[in-house]
Design a protein around this motif. Structure first.
Motif, PDB file in Angstrom:
ATOM      1  N   GLY A 104      35.083  31.155  37.461  1.00 28.55           N
ATOM      2  CA  GLY A 104      36.016  31.263  36.349  1.00 28.55           C
ATOM      3  C   GLY A 104      36.349  29.968  35.656  1.00 28.55           C
ATOM      4  O   GLY A 104      37.139  29.959  34.703  1.00 28.55           O
ATOM      5  N   GLU A 105      35.767  28.859  36.083  1.00 29.62           N
ATOM      6  CA  GLU A 105      36.061  27.579  35.444  1.00 29.62           C
ATOM      7  C   GLU A 105      35.422  27.466  34.061  1.00 29.62           C
ATOM      8  O   GLU A 105      35.910  26.745  33.202  1.00 29.62           O
ATOM      9  CB  GLU A 105      35.580  26.426  36.332  1.00 29.62           C
ATOM     10  CG  GLU A 105      36.388  26.281  37.630  1.00 29.62           C
ATOM     11  CD  GLU A 105      35.848  25.167  38.512  1.00 29.62           C
ATOM     12  OE1 GLU A 105      34.839  24.543  38.116  1.00 29.62           O
ATOM     13  OE2 GLU A 105      36.426  24.937  39.594  1.00 29.62           O
ATOM     14  N   ASN A 106      34.317  28.186  33.833  1.00 32.35           N
ATOM     15  CA  ASN A 106      33.544  27.961  32.608  1.00 32.35           C
ATOM     16  C   ASN A 106      33.318  29.203  31.758  1.00 32.35           C
ATOM     17  O   ASN A 106      32.782  29.093  30.652  1.00 32.35           O
ATOM     18  CB  ASN A 106      32.175  27.369  32.975  1.00 32.35           C
ATOM     19  CG  ASN A 106      32.289  26.070  33.751  1.00 32.35           C
ATOM     20  OD1 ASN A 106      32.952  25.145  33.293  1.00 32.35           O
ATOM     21  ND2 ASN A 106      31.658  26.001  34.904  1.00 32.35           N
ATOM     22  N   VAL A 107      33.683  30.382  32.244  1.00 30.16           N
ATOM     23  CA  VAL A 107      33.450  31.613  31.496  1.00 30.16           C
ATOM     24  C   VAL A 107      34.704  32.483  31.557  1.00 30.16           C
ATOM     25  O   VAL A 107      35.665  32.165  32.254  1.00 30.16           O
ATOM     26  CB  VAL A 107      32.241  32.400  32.069  1.00 30.16           C
ATOM     27  CG1 VAL A 107      30.972  31.582  31.990  1.00 30.16           C
ATOM     28  CG2 VAL A 107      32.506  32.842  33.499  1.00 30.16           C
ATOM     29  N   ILE A 108      34.692  33.596  30.824  1.00 26.33           N
ATOM     30  CA  ILE A 108      35.765  34.578  30.926  1.00 26.33           C
ATOM     31  C   ILE A 108      35.466  35.491  32.103  1.00 26.33           C
ATOM     32  O   ILE A 108      34.410  36.109  32.160  1.00 26.33           O
ATOM     33  CB  ILE A 108      35.881  35.412  29.632  1.00 26.33           C
ATOM     34  CG1 ILE A 108      36.243  34.525  28.443  1.00 26.33           C
ATOM     35  CG2 ILE A 108      36.925  36.508  29.804  1.00 26.33           C
ATOM     36  CD1 ILE A 108      36.200  35.265  27.109  1.00 26.33           C
ATOM     37  N   VAL A 109      36.393  35.564  33.044  1.00 28.69           N
ATOM     38  CA  VAL A 109      36.264  36.491  34.167  1.00 28.69           C
ATOM     39  C   VAL A 109      37.479  37.409  34.152  1.00 28.69           C
ATOM     40  O   VAL A 109      38.611  36.951  34.289  1.00 28.69           O
ATOM     41  CB  VAL A 109      36.192  35.757  35.522  1.00 28.69           C
ATOM     42  CG1 VAL A 109      36.085  36.776  36.661  1.00 28.69           C
ATOM     43  CG2 VAL A 109      34.997  34.813  35.564  1.00 28.69           C
ATOM     44  N   ILE A 110      37.237  38.697  33.944  1.00 29.05           N
ATOM     45  CA  ILE A 110      38.317  39.683  33.965  1.00 29.05           C
ATOM     46  C   ILE A 110      38.330  40.338  35.335  1.00 29.05           C
ATOM     47  O   ILE A 110      37.352  40.961  35.752  1.00 29.05           O
ATOM     48  CB  ILE A 110      38.146  40.746  32.869  1.00 29.05           C
ATOM     49  CG1 ILE A 110      38.091  40.092  31.491  1.00 29.05           C
ATOM     50  CG2 ILE A 110      39.305  41.734  32.922  1.00 29.05           C
ATOM     51  CD1 ILE A 110      37.847  41.075  30.366  1.00 29.05           C
ATOM     52  N   LEU A 111      39.447  40.181  36.022  1.00 30.91           N
ATOM     53  CA  LEU A 111      39.630  40.736  37.355  1.00 30.91           C
ATOM     54  C   LEU A 111      40.560  41.942  37.267  1.00 30.91           C
ATOM     55  O   LEU A 111      41.750  41.798  37.012  1.00 30.91           O
ATOM     56  CB  LEU A 111      40.214  39.675  38.289  1.00 30.91           C
ATOM     57  CG  LEU A 111      40.701  40.110  39.666  1.00 30.91           C
ATOM     58  CD1 LEU A 111      39.537  40.608  40.504  1.00 30.91           C
ATOM     59  CD2 LEU A 111      41.401  38.956  40.379  1.00 30.91           C
ATOM     60  N   SER A 112      40.009  43.128  37.430  1.00 23.97           N
ATOM     61  CA  SER A 112      40.810  44.354  37.389  1.00 23.97           C
ATOM     62  C   SER A 112      41.176  44.744  38.814  1.00 23.97           C
ATOM     63  O   SER A 112      40.305  44.901  39.666  1.00 23.97           O
ATOM     64  CB  SER A 112      39.995  45.473  36.726  1.00 23.97           C
ATOM     65  OG  SER A 112      40.644  46.709  36.862  1.00 23.97           O
ATOM     66  N   THR A 113      42.490  44.894  39.074  1.00 16.86           N
ATOM     67  CA  THR A 113      42.921  45.142  40.450  1.00 16.86           C
ATOM     68  C   THR A 113      44.304  45.794  40.480  1.00 16.86           C
ATOM     69  O   THR A 113      45.034  45.765  39.489  1.00 16.86           O
ATOM     70  CB  THR A 113      42.951  43.824  41.250  1.00 16.86           C
ATOM     71  OG1 THR A 113      43.298  44.078  42.615  1.00 16.86           O
ATOM     72  CG2 THR A 113      43.962  42.841  40.656  1.00 16.86           C
ATOM     73  N   HIS A 114      44.644  46.390  41.611  1.00 18.55           N
ATOM     74  CA  HIS A 114      46.021  46.834  41.839  1.00 18.55           C
ATOM     75  C   HIS A 114      46.689  45.959  42.900  1.00 18.55           C
ATOM     76  O   HIS A 114      47.812  46.227  43.313  1.00 18.55           O
ATOM     77  CB  HIS A 114      46.057  48.307  42.276  1.00 18.55           C
ATOM     78  CG  HIS A 114      45.449  48.576  43.609  1.00 18.55           C
ATOM     79  ND1 HIS A 114      44.089  48.706  43.798  1.00 18.55           N
ATOM     80  CD2 HIS A 114      46.007  48.725  44.828  1.00 18.55           C
ATOM     81  CE1 HIS A 114      43.847  48.923  45.084  1.00 18.55           C
ATOM     82  NE2 HIS A 114      44.991  48.932  45.719  1.00 18.55           N
ATOM     83  N   ILE A 115      46.003  44.909  43.338  1.00 21.94           N
ATOM     84  CA  ILE A 115      46.506  44.010  44.383  1.00 21.94           C
ATOM     85  C   ILE A 115      47.118  42.774  43.718  1.00 21.94           C
ATOM     86  O   ILE A 115      46.404  41.932  43.166  1.00 21.94           O
ATOM     87  CB  ILE A 115      45.385  43.607  45.357  1.00 21.94           C
ATOM     88  CG1 ILE A 115      44.750  44.859  45.986  1.00 21.94           C
ATOM     89  CG2 ILE A 115      45.931  42.674  46.442  1.00 21.94           C
ATOM     90  CD1 ILE A 115      43.545  44.572  46.852  1.00 21.94           C
ATOM     91  N   VAL A 116      48.443  42.682  43.755  1.00 18.36           N
ATOM     92  CA  VAL A 116      49.123  41.602  43.029  1.00 18.36           C
ATOM     93  C   VAL A 116      48.761  40.235  43.588  1.00 18.36           C
ATOM     94  O   VAL A 116      48.727  39.247  42.848  1.00 18.36           O
ATOM     95  CB  VAL A 116      50.651  41.803  43.045  1.00 18.36           C
ATOM     96  CG1 VAL A 116      51.042  43.037  42.256  1.00 18.36           C
ATOM     97  CG2 VAL A 116      51.203  41.881  44.456  1.00 18.36           C
ATOM     98  N   GLN A 117      48.477  40.142  44.870  1.00 19.15           N
ATOM     99  CA  GLN A 117      48.130  38.856  45.467  1.00 19.15           C
ATOM    100  C   GLN A 117      46.865  38.283  44.834  1.00 19.15           C
ATOM    101  O   GLN A 117      46.754  37.074  44.626  1.00 19.15           O
ATOM    102  CB  GLN A 117      47.931  39.008  46.979  1.00 19.15           C
ATOM    103  CG  GLN A 117      47.618  37.698  47.690  1.00 19.15           C
ATOM    104  CD  GLN A 117      47.342  37.898  49.173  1.00 19.15           C
ATOM    105  OE1 GLN A 117      47.500  38.982  49.703  1.00 19.15           O
ATOM    106  NE2 GLN A 117      46.891  36.846  49.838  1.00 19.15           N
ATOM    107  N   ASP A 118      45.907  39.160  44.518  1.00 23.45           N
ATOM    108  CA  ASP A 118      44.675  38.707  43.881  1.00 23.45           C
ATOM    109  C   ASP A 118      44.980  37.980  42.579  1.00 23.45           C
ATOM    110  O   ASP A 118      44.440  36.911  42.296  1.00 23.45           O
ATOM    111  CB  ASP A 118      43.762  39.897  43.583  1.00 23.45           C
ATOM    112  CG  ASP A 118      43.134  40.490  44.831  1.00 23.45           C
ATOM    113  OD1 ASP A 118      43.400  39.981  45.937  1.00 23.45           O
ATOM    114  OD2 ASP A 118      42.377  41.476  44.703  1.00 23.45           O
TER     115      ASP A 118
END
Length: 294
Positions: free
Chosen positions: A181-195
């Motif tokens: 994720g340092e150089n591109v767009i990374v979309i993280l879809s989750t229901h885990i708030v810690q993530d």
């Protein structure tokens, strides 16, 4: 690089409004999309991954129209769905090689170097000759990231990537995603708030197809300072407290419910101030939305 989503809507034939006028601006880096199961996260991810159409709205990846230039988008897209199948008895090396061919890497030497580099990057080189179907859950997810990285994508979408992983595998996956994720767009879809709290500088909360919040996780937590209160009660008291207070969450601690309530002022009744966290943000935001809808 920016992903700009404007007024995106999607209704399924059964009448479910999965996306309801969704607008988001997503910059480079890790972006968390937080929501309960059925909130619309996967519908949004599949739409951005060019796997289904929206009914209305736009989604632009810089100058690429995601909804109308699907082939061009797929050349700069990496996608790790919530569940993905693998061919039985096919090794990681052979399967990545196959994916690289599909991505247009036709030179065999270039492809071999690419596969080797990816396997090293996700720490699977030592088990490269084993069938991917025999991998543990965490190893399969790391393999999934390797295939998503083929072609140096500008946009990477990962849908519920750490569900079912043990703590060690989750940490390894966190580290890998943070590096990517340092150089591109990374979309993280989750229901885990810690993530989201551990990985993302920006996030959105989606509920019943609507965006309820977008911004910084840290800012959202800071906005709740002095407004979250907690108290340990007995199980038999819980129904009464649910009637009297705006309980946003409760969890068992030493066998007794520890309730968190939202209140702008001190509620009394032996409630103590609690240090808010992203879980409080998530539940209070959804609770407020449900109250307004009612």
């Amino acid at each position: 690089m920016q992903l700009i989503i404007e007024h995106l809507s999607k209704k399924y034939p059964n009448g479910v409004l999965a996306l309801d006028d969704v607008s988001l601006t997503i910059p480079n880096g890790m972006y968390g999309l937080l929501g309960q199961n059925g909130a619309g996260k996967s519908t949004l991810m599949r739409t951005l991954a060019t796997l289904q159409d929206a009914d209305s709205g736009t989604a632009m990846l810089d100058n690429l129209d995601i909804l109308n230039q699907k082939d061009a988008v797929r050349r700069v897209l990496g996608y790790l769905p919530q569940e993905f199948g693998v061919y039985p008895k096919v090794s990681a090396t052979d399967l990545l090689d196959h994916f690289a061919i599909l991505k247009g890497v036709t030179n065999s030497r270039e492809r071999s170097e690419l596969v080797t580099a990816l396997l090293h990057r996700v720490n699977l080189y030592d088990v490269r000759k084993k069938a991917v179907s025999s991998y543990s859950g965490g190893m399969k997810q790391r393999f999934g990231i390797a295939q998503a990285l083929i072609g140096n994508p500008k946009l990477i979408i990962v849908d519920e990537p750490t569900a079912g992983l043990d703590p060690g595998e989750r940490n390894r996956f966190y580290n890998l995603l943070s590096e990517i994720g340092e150089n591109v767009i990374v979309i993280l879809s989750t229901h885990i708030v810690q993530d989201v709290m551990e990985l993302c500088n920006n996030m959105a909360i989606i509920h019943k197809g609507k965006v309820l919040y977008s911004g910084s996780p840290l800012d959202s937590v800071a906005a709740l300072k002095g407004k979250i209160w907690e108290k340990s009660i007995t199980k038999s008291e819980l129904p009464t407290y649910q009637q009297q207070y705006n309980i946003i969450s409760n969890k068992l601690v030493a066998g007794k419910p520890l309730v968190h309530i939202f209140s702008e002022t001190e509620p009394g009744n032996e409630f103590q101030p609690a240090q808010p966290d992203l879980e409080d943000v998530f539940f209070s935001t959804i609770e407020k939305s449900n109250f307004v809808a009612a």
